[in-house]
Design a protein around this motif. Structure first.
Motif: not given
Lengths: 132, 132, 132, 132
Positions: D1-9, D41-47
């Motif tokens: 459940m780390p969740g997925r984030f969505h980014f709009n560059p 930090v690394r997990a989110i960055a990599a994902t």
DNA sequence: GTGGTCTAGACCACG
DNA sequence: GTGGTCTAGACCACA
């Protein structure tokens, strides 16, 4: 007489240094003397809910400084006194230097500074000498 | 009067925090007042041979604290005073607390502590008030 | 009737966009109609203490969109209406989309959201319609 | 459940702020509660294929706000609740204020505004509550 | 000119 | 394993 240690996990000072500094002060002030045994790594870790590796690191640091002595199969003990570790003022000097520098940058007068220190000295709960 | 800053790359305190602390003290002591412009990120970076982003981080920190104000396309300025940031004693108090705690742990008397502080105050090079 | 504009220099929205958005809304709501003259760049800049280049940028933006019309040697005027610029709901839709997305992420119900919007609608000072 | 984030560059909002806002909403809506660990930090960055420092900046921001808590050598956790951060409506209020202001400038009636919001609420894909 | 953002990568301290 | 710091350099937005 190993006493209770106090740790602030939020402080910038890492826990293992907080512990080492507290032990150094116990020795410098005569509350721990040459030959006294220190609590085991596991005992401190369990009592304070911190990682044994953290305690171990503090002990290793003090051993490297010659403050503590490792005894195979037995508890660590306070090493024979050297001049540095036995001088309380030497331990507090870095903090004083830091304080005086900040005071100068803030353009405080000597009187203002000493007053402030004196006032905090009075207010400080003399109960137990809360470690950093 | 952009001032010269001093950094100690060896210190545990990161450079960007050292810079932020020095700016805070310049403001608290009245050497920088509300509305004054700060040197540009690039100017500080070039003068001291550090990365612009490091300087930027210090500015961002102070802006988040409300000490500095961002002005789009122009230099950052000292924000209107708030209660905390304008009181020199508030800035030095944490260091005093730390000092007094250590002194108590070392079983120093008030006189011993004040003497030590006073002596360092005198010795401190009054040349320039060199920052940390 | 150019009215007074309001700018928030601290807002993430750049000033020139704040200005452009306000002009767009004046037109969409019929407070400015085709052929009306806009205040000169200098007039707005002087009145609100902002950089003339900033005003100019807003005008250029609206001209590129076809909302305003440049007249050599004379004031800019509102261009003949197009369908996009004349539809108030189109101007506010992006904000609505943003709001609804945030509401969903916050797990708000439709009722909670509408209640909150309705309440703010009532509270909003109907005095002047403070621009963004 | 780390969740997925969505980014709009492409968005004007920098990535690190988009991330911080999404985490804030996860907490405000109870999807993350006090003491929960955040993904590294690394997990989110990599994902998400972004730079670790960008993630770190978001975490630093939330830590400065008191929303997250730093634990040396371990994952960051959700800090004990404060009043503001735990109230979903507080997080969405700025957007509501902005919307209502724009609606007033456009001379929209309350009914027109609520209808528009309600319609978008329905249309919004209920699939996953996709973040900004 | 100003500050802001992001990347890629190195290195460190802590537990 | 965790997060933190710093660098070098590119690119952007704003005024």
């Amino acid at each position: 007489m190993p006493g209770r240690f106090h740790f602030n996990p939020q402080a910038p000072e890492p826990i293992y240094r907080q512990l080492a500094a507290q032990i150094r002060r116990l020795i410098a002030s005569g509350q721990l003397i040459e030959g006294n045994e220190l609590p085991s790594v596991r005992a401190i870790a369990a009592t304070h809910g911190i990682n044994p590796m953290t305690v171990s690191k503090a002990y290793a640091l003090l051993e490297a400084e010659g403050v503590l002595q490792r005894n195979r199969g037995a508890a660590m003990t306070v090493a024979p006194a050297t001049q540095k570790s036995s001088e309380p003022l030497a331990l507090i000097e870095p903090t004083i230097v830091q304080l005086v520098e900040q005071a100068h940058q803030l353009r405080l007068s000597r009187e203002q500074l000493l007053d402030a220190v004196s006032q905090h000295f009075t207010n400080h709960s003399p109960s137990e000498g809360k470690p950093q």
